[in-house]
Design a protein around this motif. Structure first.
Motif, PDB file in Angstrom:
ATOM      1  N   LEU A   1       5.590  -6.959   4.583  1.00 42.90           N
ATOM      2  CA  LEU A   1       4.918  -8.152   5.112  1.00 42.90           C
ATOM      3  C   LEU A   1       3.412  -7.933   5.219  1.00 42.90           C
ATOM      4  O   LEU A   1       2.629  -8.837   4.920  1.00 42.90           O
ATOM      5  N   ILE A   2       3.019  -6.743   5.625  1.00 43.73           N
ATOM      6  CA  ILE A   2       1.584  -6.437   5.727  1.00 43.73           C
ATOM      7  C   ILE A   2       0.936  -6.512   4.351  1.00 43.73           C
ATOM      8  O   ILE A   2      -0.142  -7.102   4.187  1.00 43.73           O
ATOM      9  N   ILE A   3       1.588  -5.937   3.356  1.00 46.86           N
ATOM     10  CA  ILE A   3       1.058  -5.999   1.991  1.00 46.86           C
ATOM     11  C   ILE A   3       0.978  -7.454   1.519  1.00 46.86           C
ATOM     12  O   ILE A   3      -0.023  -7.872   0.920  1.00 46.86           O
TER      13      ILE A   3
ATOM     14  N   GLU B   1      17.814  -5.711   2.969  1.00 54.07           N
ATOM     15  CA  GLU B   1      18.694  -5.452   4.109  1.00 54.07           C
ATOM     16  C   GLU B   1      18.026  -4.510   5.110  1.00 54.07           C
ATOM     17  O   GLU B   1      18.239  -4.625   6.307  1.00 54.07           O
ATOM     18  N   GLU B   2      17.213  -3.553   4.610  1.00 54.43           N
ATOM     19  CA  GLU B   2      16.594  -2.558   5.476  1.00 54.43           C
ATOM     20  C   GLU B   2      15.438  -3.188   6.244  1.00 54.43           C
ATOM     21  O   GLU B   2      14.449  -3.589   5.654  1.00 54.43           O
ATOM     22  N   HIS B   3      15.572  -3.225   7.571  1.00 53.24           N
ATOM     23  CA  HIS B   3      14.538  -3.849   8.396  1.00 53.24           C
ATOM     24  C   HIS B   3      13.309  -2.955   8.555  1.00 53.24           C
ATOM     25  O   HIS B   3      12.217  -3.459   8.786  1.00 53.24           O
ATOM     26  N   GLU B   4      13.471  -1.639   8.393  1.00 55.75           N
ATOM     27  CA  GLU B   4      12.324  -0.744   8.558  1.00 55.75           C
ATOM     28  C   GLU B   4      11.321  -0.894   7.406  1.00 55.75           C
ATOM     29  O   GLU B   4      10.168  -0.529   7.548  1.00 55.75           O
ATOM     30  N   GLU B   5      11.753  -1.428   6.274  1.00 57.33           N
ATOM     31  CA  GLU B   5      10.851  -1.652   5.150  1.00 57.33           C
ATOM     32  C   GLU B   5      10.156  -3.009   5.226  1.00 57.33           C
ATOM     33  O   GLU B   5       9.214  -3.268   4.498  1.00 57.33           O
TER      34      GLU B   5
END
Length: 187
Positions: free
Chosen positions: A77-79, A68-72
């Motif tokens: 995604l980078i990982i 749910e948390e968009h900041e995470e």
């Protein structure tokens, strides 16, 4: 206090010489295969690492959107992208994967040897100081050799692993035969 029937059954299986024989074969067969085909073993290892990275990256990608948390989401995604790219690179050129793993092992051995040597030289009251210093020098030399010859070192380390598996398998085989004989005598 009574012992549950299930645990008696498991204990009986564990004491069976056939389980030890199975463990011996589980070490002996791969050990022989590694000794016979060290290059192929390294290739298979690199492919397995590549597949692991691809699959893990795929799972990480999916879980990035399950939060749910968009900041995470961005770091996840980078990982995921890094894992997928690393997996593709491993599958594209497995020998580079082995060389990279060898370089990592070489760096770890070199740095840990240097830190151990520092500890041995500084710690005047260190028990077995000479032994610790000797182990440190061995780690430093091994690290330098692996860093200088990463591909060749990987083959040598693979052969040592194969030899270790064969020796463990033979030792367990002897234990299984000895236990079988002892069980026959007990009957």
């Amino acid at each position: 206090m009574s012992i549950p029937r299930g645990s008696v059954l498991v204990t009986g299986f564990a004491a069976s010489w056939t389980w030890i024989l199975g463990a011996a074969l589980a070490a002996l067969v791969p050990g022989i295969l590694v000794l016979v085909w060290p290059h192929e073993t390294l290739h298979i290892l690199a492919v397995l690492i590549g597949l692991y990275l691809l699959i893990t990256g795929g799972f990480r990608f999916v879980t990035a959107f399950s939060r749910e948390e968009h900041e995470e989401r961005l770091p996840r995604l980078i990982i995921a992208v890094i894992l997928v790219l690393a997996g593709v690179l491993c599958l594209r050129n497995p020998l580079q994967t082995i060389a990279a793993l060898s370089l990592i092992v070489g760096v770890v051995w070199l740095v840990s040897g240097m830190l151990t040597a520092y500890t041995a030289l500084v710690g005047r009251d260190l028990p077995h100081r000479g032994f610790v210093l000797g182990a440190a020098v061995l780690g430093i030399v091994a690290g330098i050799v692996v860093l200088a010859l990463p591909a060749q070192s990987a083959v040598v380390l693979t052969r040592l692993l194969g030899l270790w598996l064969v020796l463990i398998g033979l030792a367990e085989l002897m234990v299984a035969v000895a236990l079988r004989s002892a069980l026959r005598e007990a009957r």
